[in-house]
Scaffold this active site. Structure first.
Site, short mmCIF file in Angstrom:
data_model
loop_
_atom_site.label_atom_id
_atom_site.label_comp_id
_atom_site.label_asym_id
_atom_site.label_seq_id
_atom_site.Cartn_x
_atom_site.Cartn_y
_atom_site.Cartn_z
N SER A 48 0.55 2.79 0.15
CA SER A 48 1.64 2.98 -0.80
C SER A 48 3.02 2.88 -0.16
CB SER A 48 1.50 4.35 -1.48
OG SER A 48 1.48 5.40 -0.53
N GLY A 85 -2.82 4.28 -2.01
CA GLY A 85 -4.04 5.05 -1.81
C GLY A 85 -5.00 4.47 -0.80
N ASN A 113 -3.18 7.62 4.74
CA ASN A 113 -4.11 8.23 3.79
C ASN A 113 -5.36 8.77 4.48
OD1 ASN A 113 -2.69 7.91 1.28
ND2 ASN A 113 -3.05 5.72 1.46
N ASP A 194 7.60 14.16 -4.37
CA ASP A 194 6.35 14.59 -3.73
C ASP A 194 6.53 14.90 -2.26
OD1 ASP A 194 6.54 12.08 -2.55
OD2 ASP A 194 4.83 11.22 -3.62
N HIS A 197 6.56 10.18 -0.19
CA HIS A 197 6.92 8.77 -0.36
C HIS A 197 8.43 8.61 -0.33
CE1 HIS A 197 2.84 8.86 -2.18
NE2 HIS A 197 2.75 7.68 -1.58
#
Length: 227
Positions: A48, A85, A113, A194, A197
Site C-alpha cells: 500500500s 495489503g 505487512n 491511521d 500510511h
C-alpha cells in the site's frame, strides 16, 4: 540530393529510389513506441505504501517519484506494482506478471505487512531472497527499500526482522535504501489518520529522500539520461 519531379516522371530508377525511401520512412513512423525508445521503465514492486493507499491518484508514491525524476531531466515511466495489503509472499507470487512489463529497473518495497502481521521474519527473508534472485537472473538493476519492525513487537522480533534488508542487499549485490519511511514514520503531520500510511506531504518527503538513491542506481547502471 533533390530530384526534380519532372525527372521522376521519366527516370524509372530515380522514381523507384524515391518510392523505396518513402516506404522506409512510413515504416519507421509506424513503429510503436518509437518516440519513447529511450524511456527508462521503473517498476515499483510493493504494498500500500507504493500503491498510494488513501491518496488522490496524483499524490501517490509512483506519480510523485516519476514527476521528481522527470524534473531532474530523466525520461522515466514509473510502473505502479503496488498492491495494498500485500506481503512478501504476494509480491513473489506476482513477480512474473510484474516483469511482463519489461522494466529497466526495479524498486522492491515489501515486508511492512509481514511485520504488521507478526509473520516469521525467516519467511519474509526467504521470499525477498527469491525475489532478488529472480531479478538478478534477469540482470535488472534493483533498489531494495528496507523496513523496520514496530517497537511494540519487541526487541527479539526487531533483531530478526530489521537485518533482513541489509543482509539481502549485500548477498545479492543490490542497492539498499535503508528505511522506506525515513523521516515520515511516527510523524503524525506526515501520516493519515491511521498513523501508518503517509499523507500527501508524507509521500512528498519520502520521494525527496529516496529519489537520489534511484538516480544513483540509474547512473551506476548505465541507463540513459535525457533532458
Amino acid at each position: 540530393m533533390r530530384i526534380p519531379l519532372a525527372q521522376l516522371r521519366t527516370d524509372g530508377a530515380a522514381r523507384r529510389l524515391f518510392n523505396a525511401g518513402l516506404l522506409a520512412l512510413c515504416a519507421i513512423a509506424a513503429l510503436p513506441g518509437l518516440a519513447q525508445a529511450g524511456t527508462i521503465r521503473i517498476l515499483a514492486l510493493g504494498d500500500s505504501l507504493t500503491a498510494g493507499f488513501g491518496l488522490d491518484e496524483t499524490d501517490g508514491f509512483v506519480p510523485r517519484l516519476e514527476a521528481a525524476l522527470r524534473a531532474q531531466g530523466y525520461d522515466v515511466t514509473v510502473l505502479n506494482g503496488g498492491v495494498s495489503g500485500d506481503t512478501s509472499a504476494g509480491g513473489l507470487d506476482r513477480l512474473d506478471w510484474a516483469l511482463a512489463d519489461k522494466p529497466d529497473l526495479v524498486l522492491v518495497e515489501l515486508g511492512a505487512n509481514d511485520m504488521l502481521r507478526g509473520l516469521d521474519p525467516a519467511t519474509t527473508r526467504a521470499n525477498l531472497d527469491k525475489i532478488l534472485a529472480r531479478l538478478g537472473q534477469e540482470k535488472i538493476p534493483t533498489l531494495l527499500a528496507g523496513m523496520r519492525a514496530a517497537p511494540n513487537l519487541g526487541p527479539a522480533y526487531a533483531a530478526a526482522f530489521d537485518p533482513i534488508f541489509p543482509d539481502l542487499a549485500k548477498a545479492h549485490g543490490v542497492a539498499l535504501y535503508p528505511f522506506f519511511l525515513d523521516g515520515v514514520a511516527t510523524v503524525m503531520a506526515l501520516n493519515q489518520a491511521d498513523g501508518m500510511h503517509p499523507n500527501a506531504a508524507g509521500v512528498k518527503a519520502i520521494v525527496e529522500h529516496i529519489a537520489p538513491a534511484v538516480i544513483e542506481l540509474i547512473r551506476s547502471s548505465g541507463l540513459a539520461k535525457t533532458g
